[in-house]
Structure formats: structure tokens, C-alpha cells
Motif scaffolding. Structure first.
Motif, PDB file in Angstrom:
ATOM      1  N   SER A  11      18.339  37.333  26.326  1.00 14.56           N
ATOM      2  CA  SER A  11      17.371  36.304  25.960  1.00 14.56           C
ATOM      3  C   SER A  11      17.319  35.203  27.006  1.00 14.56           C
ATOM      4  N   ARG A  12      16.381  34.307  26.851  1.00 11.09           N
ATOM      5  CA  ARG A  12      16.169  33.244  27.839  1.00 11.09           C
ATOM      6  C   ARG A  12      17.403  32.369  28.029  1.00 11.09           C
ATOM      7  N   SER A  13      18.060  32.073  26.936  1.00 14.57           N
ATOM      8  CA  SER A  13      19.252  31.219  27.029  1.00 14.57           C
ATOM      9  C   SER A  13      20.511  32.015  27.339  1.00 14.57           C
ATOM     10  N   GLY A  14      20.434  33.335  27.147  1.00 12.65           N
ATOM     11  CA  GLY A  14      21.603  34.176  27.351  1.00 12.65           C
ATOM     12  C   GLY A  14      22.446  34.368  26.105  1.00 12.65           C
ATOM     13  N   THR A  15      22.022  33.780  24.999  1.00 11.45           N
ATOM     14  CA  THR A  15      22.835  33.861  23.788  1.00 11.45           C
ATOM     15  C   THR A  15      22.676  35.183  23.054  1.00 11.45           C
ATOM     16  N   SER A  16      21.585  35.896  23.332  1.00 10.14           N
ATOM     17  CA  SER A  16      21.362  37.199  22.686  1.00 10.14           C
ATOM     18  C   SER A  16      21.262  38.284  23.739  1.00 10.14           C
ATOM     19  N   THR A  17      21.960  39.381  23.472  1.00 11.90           N
ATOM     20  CA  THR A  17      21.895  40.536  24.363  1.00 11.90           C
ATOM     21  C   THR A  17      21.773  41.808  23.530  1.00 11.90           C
ATOM     22  N   ASP A  18      21.351  42.846  24.196  1.00 16.08           N
ATOM     23  CA  ASP A  18      21.176  44.129  23.528  1.00 16.08           C
ATOM     24  C   ASP A  18      21.254  45.202  24.608  1.00 16.08           C
ATOM     25  N   ALA A  19      21.718  46.386  24.228  1.00 17.38           N
ATOM     26  CA  ALA A  19      21.818  47.463  25.214  1.00 17.38           C
ATOM     27  C   ALA A  19      21.513  48.793  24.557  1.00 17.38           C
ATOM     28  N   GLN A  20      21.111  49.714  25.374  1.00 15.36           N
ATOM     29  CA  GLN A  20      20.864  51.081  24.913  1.00 15.36           C
ATOM     30  C   GLN A  20      22.170  51.683  24.411  1.00 15.36           C
ATOM     31  N   HIS A  21      22.067  52.526  23.404  1.00 14.99           N
ATOM     32  CA  HIS A  21      23.261  53.098  22.774  1.00 14.99           C
ATOM     33  C   HIS A  21      24.187  53.777  23.773  1.00 14.99           C
ATOM     34  N   SER A  22      23.611  54.501  24.744  1.00  9.68           N
ATOM     35  CA  SER A  22      24.448  55.291  25.648  1.00  9.68           C
ATOM     36  C   SER A  22      25.260  54.439  26.613  1.00  9.68           C
TER      37      SER A  22
END
Length: 122
Positions: free
Chosen positions: A52-63
Motif C-alpha cells: 500500500s501507499r504507506s507500506g502498512t498493508s502487503t499481500d503476495a501470491q500464494h506460491s
């Protein structure tokens, strides 16, 4: 004009690590969510990770969860992708991209870098 410049790719053995960097210019970096995508030969471009813009939220592909970590430094206008425990199937051209929204959809990204090659040998 907006530029996203990736660096840090290369050849690494399976089980090794690489850190990709993407330096942004020409945009208000902190106003954009950032993503990493990759494209292997003969395959479609796929989402890897986003932040996210602030860096507080992240997400990644399962693999890649548990192996890849996305982070950003808004003071340096740079986003990173730390890649550990690399596998041959991670071999691809890796692209960073900037989006107004926190999204995994490549068509919703406004700006793209030129890509950096990551090759993992077995």
C-alpha cells in the motif's frame, strides 16, 4: 516523465536469495501503491506482491508467501522485493508497477518499469 527502474536481478542457484529494487521518479511516490509482477517465457504476466501507499498493508501470491517480502522506502522513492529460497520456477522477468489503487490487477497499474531478469538454476 514517470520512470520506474528495476535493478538487482541476476543468476542464482536454487535456494539462494536476491533483492530487487525499483527506483521511481516523476511521480509522487507515496501517493501510489506499488506492485511486483513477473512473466516467464510463454506465460502471462502474473501478480507477485503488492504494498500500500504507506507500506502498512502487503499481500503476495500464494506460491511466494513466506519466501518473498515486499517493502518500500517512501523517503527514497524505492520499492523492494526480497526473494529467499528461490526455486527454478521463479525464473522470469520481474516488473515493478505503480497504481492509484491497492490492487492485484495488472490493468489497473498506471506505470511500469522495463523489467529485470531473474534466473534460478537447479
Amino acid at each position: 516523465q514517470v520512470q520506474l527502474v528495476e535493478s538487482g536481478g541476476g543468476l542464482v542457484q536454487a535456494g539462494g536469495s536476491l533483492t530487487l529494487s525499483c527506483a521511481a521518479s516523476g511521480l509522487t511516490f507515496s501517493s501510489y501503491a506499488m506492485g511486483w509482477f513477473r512473466q516467464a517465457p510463454g506465460k502471462e504476466r502474473e501478480f507477485v506482491a503488492r504494498i500500500s501507499r504507506s507500506g502498512t498493508s502487503t499481500d503476495a501470491q500464494h506460491s511466494v508467501k513466506g519466501r518473498f517480502t515486499i517493502s518500500r522506502d517512501n523517503a527514497k522513492n524505492t520499492v523492494y522485493l526480497q526473494m529467499n529460497s528461490l526455486k527454478p520456477e521463479d525464473t522470469a522477468v520481474y516488473y515493478c508497477a505503480a497504481a492509484v489503487y491497492f490492487t492485484i490487477v495488472p490493468q489497473q497499474y498506471n506505470f511500469w518499469g522495463q523489467g529485470t531478469q531473474v534466473t534460478v538454476s537447479s
